[in-house]
Design an enzyme around this catalytic site. Structure first.
Site, PDB file in Angstrom:
ATOM      1  N   LYS A 118      13.710   0.835   2.186  1.00 40.91           N
ATOM      2  CA  LYS A 118      12.680   1.794   2.699  1.00 40.91           C
ATOM      3  C   LYS A 118      12.829   2.399   3.878  1.00 40.91           C
ATOM      4  O   LYS A 118      13.410   1.805   4.832  1.00 40.91           O
ATOM      5  CB  LYS A 118      11.216   1.129   2.630  1.00 40.91           C
ATOM      6  CG  LYS A 118      10.669   0.502   1.261  1.00 40.91           C
ATOM      7  CD  LYS A 118       9.394   0.098   1.415  1.00 40.91           C
ATOM      8  CE  LYS A 118       8.491  -0.327   0.144  1.00 40.91           C
ATOM      9  NZ  LYS A 118       7.366  -0.932   0.584  1.00 40.91           N
ATOM     10  N   GLU A 174      13.201  -4.916   1.578  1.00 45.99           N
ATOM     11  CA  GLU A 174      12.022  -5.673   1.149  1.00 45.99           C
ATOM     12  C   GLU A 174      12.528  -6.240  -0.281  1.00 45.99           C
ATOM     13  O   GLU A 174      13.105  -5.650  -1.100  1.00 45.99           O
ATOM     14  CB  GLU A 174      10.755  -4.901   0.924  1.00 45.99           C
ATOM     15  CG  GLU A 174       9.927  -4.679   2.334  1.00 45.99           C
ATOM     16  CD  GLU A 174       8.592  -4.122   1.879  1.00 45.99           C
ATOM     17  OE1 GLU A 174       7.848  -3.862   3.033  1.00 45.99           O
ATOM     18  OE2 GLU A 174       8.264  -3.626   0.845  1.00 45.99           O
ATOM     19  N   LYS A 175      11.896  -7.408  -0.679  1.00 46.27           N
ATOM     20  CA  LYS A 175      11.860  -8.046  -1.883  1.00 46.27           C
ATOM     21  C   LYS A 175      11.186  -6.964  -2.680  1.00 46.27           C
ATOM     22  O   LYS A 175       9.974  -6.452  -2.641  1.00 46.27           O
ATOM     23  CB  LYS A 175      11.151  -9.302  -1.970  1.00 46.27           C
ATOM     24  CG  LYS A 175      11.170  -9.941  -3.283  1.00 46.27           C
ATOM     25  CD  LYS A 175      12.348 -10.459  -3.758  1.00 46.27           C
ATOM     26  CE  LYS A 175      12.413 -11.165  -5.195  1.00 46.27           C
ATOM     27  NZ  LYS A 175      13.927 -11.291  -5.636  1.00 46.27           N
ATOM     28  N   LYS A 235      -1.901   9.595  -6.790  1.00 44.51           N
ATOM     29  CA  LYS A 235      -2.887   8.543  -7.642  1.00 44.51           C
ATOM     30  C   LYS A 235      -3.585   9.496  -8.644  1.00 44.51           C
ATOM     31  O   LYS A 235      -3.627  10.729  -8.248  1.00 44.51           O
ATOM     32  CB  LYS A 235      -3.684   8.111  -6.523  1.00 44.51           C
ATOM     33  CG  LYS A 235      -3.045   7.129  -5.531  1.00 44.51           C
ATOM     34  CD  LYS A 235      -3.954   6.705  -4.166  1.00 44.51           C
ATOM     35  CE  LYS A 235      -3.169   5.721  -3.573  1.00 44.51           C
ATOM     36  NZ  LYS A 235      -3.707   5.573  -2.320  1.00 44.51           N
ATOM     37  N   GLU A 277      -3.171  -0.920   2.822  1.00 46.44           N
ATOM     38  CA  GLU A 277      -2.424  -1.130   1.774  1.00 46.44           C
ATOM     39  C   GLU A 277      -1.780  -2.262   1.092  1.00 46.44           C
ATOM     40  O   GLU A 277      -0.774  -2.678   1.816  1.00 46.44           O
ATOM     41  CB  GLU A 277      -1.532   0.072   1.105  1.00 46.44           C
ATOM     42  CG  GLU A 277      -2.113   1.438   1.231  1.00 46.44           C
ATOM     43  CD  GLU A 277      -1.123   2.749   0.562  1.00 46.44           C
ATOM     44  OE1 GLU A 277      -0.361   2.258   0.197  1.00 46.44           O
ATOM     45  OE2 GLU A 277      -1.560   3.793   0.686  1.00 46.44           O
ATOM     46  N   ARG A 314      -6.469   7.374   7.903  1.00 48.14           N
ATOM     47  CA  ARG A 314      -7.152   8.491   7.751  1.00 48.14           C
ATOM     48  C   ARG A 314      -8.245   8.119   6.662  1.00 48.14           C
ATOM     49  O   ARG A 314      -8.324   7.311   5.909  1.00 48.14           O
ATOM     50  CB  ARG A 314      -6.233   9.765   7.235  1.00 48.14           C
ATOM     51  CG  ARG A 314      -5.845   9.308   5.754  1.00 48.14           C
ATOM     52  CD  ARG A 314      -4.852  10.177   5.388  1.00 48.14           C
ATOM     53  NE  ARG A 314      -4.521   9.819   3.713  1.00 48.14           N
ATOM     54  CZ  ARG A 314      -3.539   9.082   3.330  1.00 48.14           C
ATOM     55  NH1 ARG A 314      -2.789   8.614   4.562  1.00 48.14           N
ATOM     56  NH2 ARG A 314      -3.217   8.788   2.194  1.00 48.14           N
TER      57      ARG A 314
HETATM   58  C1  MV4 Z   1       7.193  -1.454  -3.147  1.00 48.77           C
HETATM   59  C2  MV4 Z   1       7.248  -1.604  -4.634  1.00 48.77           C
HETATM   60  C3  MV4 Z   1       7.679  -2.688  -4.770  1.00 48.77           C
HETATM   61  N1  MV4 Z   1       8.203  -3.741  -4.050  1.00 48.77           N
HETATM   62  N2  MV4 Z   1       7.599  -2.208  -2.225  1.00 48.77           N
HETATM   63  C4  MV4 Z   1       5.525   3.135  -3.322  1.00 48.77           C
HETATM   64  C5  MV4 Z   1       4.757   4.051  -2.283  1.00 48.77           C
HETATM   65  C6  MV4 Z   1       4.540   3.056  -1.163  1.00 48.77           C
HETATM   66  N3  MV4 Z   1       3.152   2.913  -0.866  1.00 48.77           N
HETATM   67  C7  MV4 Z   1       5.175   1.931  -1.448  1.00 48.77           C
HETATM   68  N4  MV4 Z   1       5.491   1.720  -2.696  1.00 48.77           N
HETATM   69  C8  MV4 Z   1       6.230   0.797  -3.521  1.00 48.77           C
HETATM   70  N5  MV4 Z   1       6.547  -0.408  -2.544  1.00 48.77           N
HETATM   71  C9  MV4 Z   1       8.069  -3.506  -2.674  1.00 48.77           C
HETATM   72  N6  MV4 Z   1       8.397  -4.157  -1.848  1.00 48.77           N
HETATM   73  C10 MV4 Z   1       6.757  -0.427  -5.329  1.00 48.77           C
HETATM   74  C11 MV4 Z   1       6.200   0.802  -4.912  1.00 48.77           C
HETATM   75  C12 MV4 Z   1       5.692   1.761  -5.610  1.00 48.77           C
HETATM   76  C13 MV4 Z   1       4.435   1.806  -5.866  1.00 48.77           C
HETATM   77  C14 MV4 Z   1       3.302   1.277  -5.014  1.00 48.77           C
HETATM   78  C15 MV4 Z   1       2.192   1.641  -5.344  1.00 48.77           C
HETATM   79  C16 MV4 Z   1       1.603   2.391  -6.170  1.00 48.77           C
HETATM   80  C17 MV4 Z   1       2.587   3.111  -6.944  1.00 48.77           C
HETATM   81  C18 MV4 Z   1       3.971   2.752  -6.745  1.00 48.77           C
HETATM   82  C19 MV4 Z   1       4.896   3.507  -7.678  1.00 48.77           C
HETATM   83  C20 MV4 Z   1       6.232   3.334  -7.424  1.00 48.77           C
HETATM   84  C21 MV4 Z   1       6.695   2.303  -6.476  1.00 48.77           C
END
Ligand code: MV4
Length: 451
Positions: A158, A200-201, A237, A275, A291
Site C-alpha cells: 500500500k 499488510e496481511k 461506495k 475505517e 471529513r
Molecule cells: C485492504 C484490503 C484487504 N486487506 N487491506 C481499499 C481502499 C482502502 N480503504 C483500503 N482497501 C483495502 N485494504 C488489507 N490488508 C482490501 C481493501 C479493499 C477494499 C476495502 C474496503 C472496501 C472496498 C475494497 C475494495 C477492494 C479492496
C-alpha cells in the site's frame, strides 16, 4: 458562533451544508464554477461568487479564489464539504493565517491521518486494532521478503500517501512480491509524489465497516455507531447501511468505545470516520477520514443527530450534543448513491434531466441538488442524489427502499436506479450476506449472463 460561512463545495453536499447554516441562522456564501451557475445551492445561498472556469483545479481547488471570495463577502468561516480541499491540511492552515475558521479537524490531525503509515502507528498506539503488517515503510534497503514471510502471504503493498484504494498491489506469492513493490512504489511516486509503501496481511473477503466519531477538540469524544460500506465498485461506495448486518451489540459497543477513547486521547475536533476491515469477528484499522462523508445521512437517520449542524457548532467552540450514554441507535437506514451513469457499463451519462420525481413518504429522504431541467455537467462526479431510507428494522427498511426506488423517476439521462432495483431484490442483499468483493462479482456475473 460564525456570522457567515462560505461553502467551498458543490452539488448535494453544498446544499446539505447550506441547510444546516440556515437552521443555525448563519448567512451563507455559495461559490461556483461557470459550469455550476444554475446550481441549487447558488440559488438558495444569501450570496454567491463565481470562482473560475469548470476544471476543479481552477475553481473548487483554487485557494486564492476562495480566499478572495471570503474577502469580498466577509465570510468568517469556510465549510469544505467532502472531497476537494476537505482533507487538505495546508488549506486549513492558510485559512487560519487569514483569520478564517476551517470547519474541520485540527490541521495536524488532517496531516497525520493523511499519511497512512503514521495513521496506522497512531491507531496502534491508541489501542485500535490494526492489520498485521510491516512496521512503517518498506524501503529499498529493507528485507521486504523477510517482512512479507513474517506477515504471511498473500500480502498487500500500500502507498503511504494513498487511500481509497489508490496505490495498492496484491502479492499472492513470493514471486509476486518484488513486482508488486516496484509497481506500487512507482505508481505512488507519480500519483502522490511519495514513493513510500508499506506491507499488510491481505484480508481476502472482509467487510468494510466504519465508525462515526465526533470530538469537541478538548478531550470529549463520542462514537455514533457504524456504517457498513462493503458494497463498492472500483472503490466507489454504492450502497451503505447502518447498523451493519454483520455486527451484534457487543461488537458494536466494543469497537465504538475503542474509537471514542482514541479520539478523546487525541483531543480530536469535529466529525471523523475510523475505517476498518472486518473479518472472522475481528476488526482491522485501515485508515481514518477527517471529513464529513457522503454517507453521513445513514448515521443521522439512526441516531437523529444532525452531523453537519453539530460539525459547525463544534467548530465554533460548542459542546458535543449528547453524552455517549444518550446515543441511541434507532432502527435501520440504507443509502443508495444514484449516479448519472449507465447501470451496466457505468459510463458517465451527463446531460439534461427531462423528468425528475423524487420519492417521498415516511422514512424516505433524498439528498440531491438536481431538479427538473437541471443539466448534469461532465466535469465533476456523477452523483444525481442519495436515496436514504429508514425503517424500524432492516426488513422494513428494505421494503420501503424497494417502494421508493420504484417510485423514483429520473429521465433524460441514464442512472444507476435499475441496479438498486435489482440489488434490493437480491437474496444475498436481503440476507445482508455480502463482503467488499461481492458487488463486483455480482456485476461480473450479470455481464456474463447478458453478453
Ligand atoms: C485492504 C484490503 C484487504 N486487506 N487491506 C481499499 C481502499 C482502502 N480503504 C483500503 N482497501 C483495502 N485494504 C488489507 N490488508 C482490501 C481493501 C479493499 C477494499 C476495502 C474496503 C472496501 C472496498 C475494497 C475494495 C477492494 C479492496
Amino acid at each position: 458562533m460564525f456570522d457567515k460561512i462560505l461553502i467551498a463545495n458543490r452539488g448535494e453536499i453544498a446544499l446539505r451544508v447550506l441547510r444546516a447554516c440556515k437552521e443555525l441562522g448563519i448567512a451563507t456564501v455559495a461559490v461556483h464554477s461557470t459550469a455550476d451557475a444554475d446550481a441549487m445551492h447558488v440559488r438558495l445561498a444569501d450570496e454567491s461568487v463565481c470562482i473560475g472556469p469548470p476544471p476543479s483545479k481552477d475553481s473548487y481547488l483554487n485557494v486564492p479564489a476562495l480566499l478572495a471570495a471570503c474577502e469580498i463577502t466577509g465570510a468568517d468561516a469556510v465549510h469544505p464539504g467532502y472531497g476537494f480541499l476537505s482533507e487538505n491540511a495546508r488549506f486549513a492552515e492558510i485559512l487560519a493565517e487569514h483569520n478564517l475558521h476551517f470547519i474541520g479537524p485540527k490541521a495536524a490531525h488532517i496531516r497525520l491521518m493523511g499519511d497512512k503509515i503514521e495513521a496506522k502507528k497512531t491507531a496502534r498506539k491508541l489501542g485500535i486494532p490494526v492489520v498485521p503488517g510491516s512496521d512503517g515503510a518498506v524501503g529499498p534497503d529493507d528485507d521486504a521478503m523477510a517482512i512479507a514471510k513474517t506477515i504471511g502471504f498473500p500480502v498487500l503493498v500500500k502507498a503511504a500517501s494513498g487511500g481509497g484504494g489508490r496505490g495498492m498491489k496484491v502479492a499472492q506469492t513470493e514471486e509476486d512480491l518484488m513486482l508488486a513493490l516496484s509497481t506500487a512504489s512507482n505508481e505512488a511516486k507519480s500519483a502522490f509524489g511519495d514513493a513510500s509503501v508499506y506491507l499488510e496481511k491481505y484480508l481476502q473477503k472482509p467487510r468494510h465497516i466504519e465508525i462515526q466519531v465526533l470530538g469537541d477538540g478538548r478531550g470529549g469524544a463520542i462514537h455514533l455507531g457504524e456504517r457498513d460500506c462493503s458494497l463498492q465498485r472500483r472503490h466507489q461506495k454504492v450502497w451503505e447501511e447502518g447498523p451493519s448486518p454483520a455486527l451484534d451489540a457487543a461488537a458494536r459497543q466494543k469497537i465504538g468505545a475503542t474509537c471514542a477513547k482514541a479520539m478523546q486521547e487525541m483531543k480530536y475536533l469535529g466529525v471523523g470516520t475510523v475505517e476498518f476491515l472486518y473479518e472472522d469477528g475481528e476488526f482491522y484499522f485501515i485508515e481514518m477520514n477527517t471529513r464529513i462523508q457522503v454517507e453521513h445521512p445513514v448515521t443521522e437517520m439512526i441516531t437523529d443527530i444532525d452531523l453537519v449542524l453539530e460539525q459547525i457548532r463544534i467548530a465554533a467552540g460548542g459542546d458535543l450534543p449528547v453524552t455517549q450514554e444518550e446515543v441511541v441507535i434507532n432502527g435501520h437506514s440504507i443509502e443508495c448513491r444514484v449516479n448519472a451513469e449507465n447501470p451496466v457499463s457505468f459510463r458517465p451519462s451527463p446531460g439534461k434531466i427531462q423528468q425528475y420525481h423524487p420519492p417521498g413518504g415516511l422514512g424516505v429522504r433524498i439528498d440531491s441538488a438536481v431538479y427538473q431541467g437541471y443539466v448534469i455537467p461532465p466535469y465533476y462526479d456523477s452523483l444525481v442524489g442519495k436515496l436514504i431510507v429508514h425503517g424500524k428494522t432492516r426488513q422494513e427498511c428494505l421494503m420501503r427502499l424497494r417502494r421508493a426506488l420504484d417510485e423514483m423517476v429520473v429521465e433524460g439521462i441514464e442512472t444507476t436506479l435499475p441496479l438498486f432495483r435489482a440489488l434490493v431484490r437480491e437474496p444475498a442483499i436481503i440476507d445482508g450476506d455480502y463482503h467488499i468483493h461481492w458487488l463486483e462479482q455480482y456485476l461480473a456475473g450479470q455481464a456474463e449472463a447478458k453478453p
